[in-house]
Design a protein around this motif. Sequence first.
Motif, short mmCIF file in Angstrom:
data_model
loop_
_atom_site.label_atom_id
_atom_site.label_comp_id
_atom_site.label_asym_id
_atom_site.label_seq_id
_atom_site.Cartn_x
_atom_site.Cartn_y
_atom_site.Cartn_z
N UNK A 147 0.80 -1.27 0.24
CA UNK A 147 -0.11 0.01 0.07
C UNK A 147 0.74 1.15 0.00
N UNK A 148 1.91 1.16 0.68
CA UNK A 148 2.81 2.32 0.95
C UNK A 148 3.44 2.75 -0.47
N UNK A 149 3.91 1.60 -0.95
CA UNK A 149 4.72 1.65 -2.27
C UNK A 149 4.01 2.43 -3.52
N UNK A 150 2.70 2.03 -3.58
CA UNK A 150 1.60 2.11 -4.30
C UNK A 150 1.49 4.02 -4.11
N UNK A 151 1.04 4.31 -2.84
CA UNK A 151 0.93 5.63 -2.53
C UNK A 151 2.18 6.71 -2.83
N UNK A 152 3.37 5.95 -2.67
CA UNK A 152 4.62 6.66 -2.96
C UNK A 152 4.95 6.96 -4.13
N UNK A 153 4.62 5.91 -5.22
CA UNK A 153 4.72 6.16 -6.56
C UNK A 153 3.54 7.15 -6.97
N UNK A 154 2.40 7.38 -6.28
CA UNK A 154 1.46 8.38 -6.62
C UNK A 154 2.00 9.93 -6.09
N UNK A 155 3.28 9.95 -5.35
CA UNK A 155 3.43 11.32 -4.93
C UNK A 155 3.37 11.68 -3.49
N UNK A 156 2.85 10.65 -2.66
CA UNK A 156 2.60 10.89 -1.34
C UNK A 156 3.63 11.11 -0.52
N UNK A 157 3.87 12.32 -0.04
CA UNK A 157 5.10 12.53 0.70
C UNK A 157 5.28 11.79 1.94
N UNK A 158 4.10 11.59 2.74
CA UNK A 158 4.28 10.65 4.04
C UNK A 158 4.74 9.23 3.77
N UNK A 159 4.09 8.78 2.61
CA UNK A 159 4.53 7.36 2.15
C UNK A 159 5.91 7.13 1.81
N UNK A 160 6.42 8.31 1.02
CA UNK A 160 7.65 8.25 0.49
C UNK A 160 8.59 8.29 1.59
#
Length: 364
Positions: A147-160
């Motif tokens: 889930x975090x990887x998907x959000x990080x690819x979408x530009x989510x700063x917290x996930x990154x």
Amino acid sequence: MGFRCGIVGLPNAGKSTLFNALVKASQAAAASYPFSTIAPNVGRVAVPDERLDAIARHARTRAVVPTQIEFVDIAGLVRGASKGEGLGNRFLAHIREMDAIAHVVRCFEGGAVTHVEGTVDPVRDMEIVETELMLADLESLERRVESLAKRARGGDKEARAELPLIEEALEVLRRGRPLRAQGTGAVRRFGTLQVLTAKLVLYVSNVDEAAAATGNAWSAKVGARAAAEGAGHVVISAAIEAELAVLPDEAERRAFLESLGLSEPGLDRFIRAGYRLLDLVTFFSSGEKETRAWTVRRGATAEEAARVIHSDFARGFIAVEVIPWRDFVASKGEQGAKAAGRMRLEGRGYVVEDGDVLHFRFNV
């Protein structure tokens, strides 16, 4: 609140007996068979502190409020708990937010109380529980990665920001190492992930009455393992603590302890070991209405201590009056300490010392 502590261990290690003694109430069933505790139990224990009583006496205060420790007792873990074996795995979520883990290890024989593994071997038992906690962390973190990887690819700063930390934690766990083994800095960093093996551990060697004062060969092995890990260790006889808890008279309790070669209850040693492990200090507030003990981490500033009492104290902080507790008692209270020049005024950056009596000046 002093600190919050989750109690873990194999079935029949003495967890529930210790818990009942600590909170002086039969909230957890303590039977001679596995899985006697089938729901998490929570209890709060007042922290004994002679300084608090002495300060209250000289302040002629109407109420005395000690700091407290919260204990959460969960069902015994067994080999395979991370795969659903036993009942303890259901309740691990209840200790994810605890400050520390008390790992009760069986260090006594006992014909009436069967060992779930068949023999007494504390090091093996420690490794079983540790493995199950690591596997529980692995499962928890692996579920979060996708889930975090998907959000990080979408530009989510917290996930990154969080994803590299989880990946680092997974790498450590896959090597068969608990996260706290990476050092103090790792405990702080990985602690934000609410994982079990980043918690500091206090091993509790549960011995029989004969070994309560000196320990035994089994508790020595637990102590050696704890020292190698940089963990805390205390030797307690849960059976003695259970007997002590039901004695109504202080003189009886003292005589009972002396007959066993003990100078104090195991609870007191347990608390001190927990405070050392978490590097906590106690400060006091005192007035006519109430004298109260508060707990902060060593190195906390006056502003941080003020926030523990009330956010308004920190928000409107002006200054803090500081009297070391010994000076407070020797001067027979606040006015005497001020008259003797034992009170000083400090700013928000003052580092609180263990035993300080503090009076905050604030304006909101």
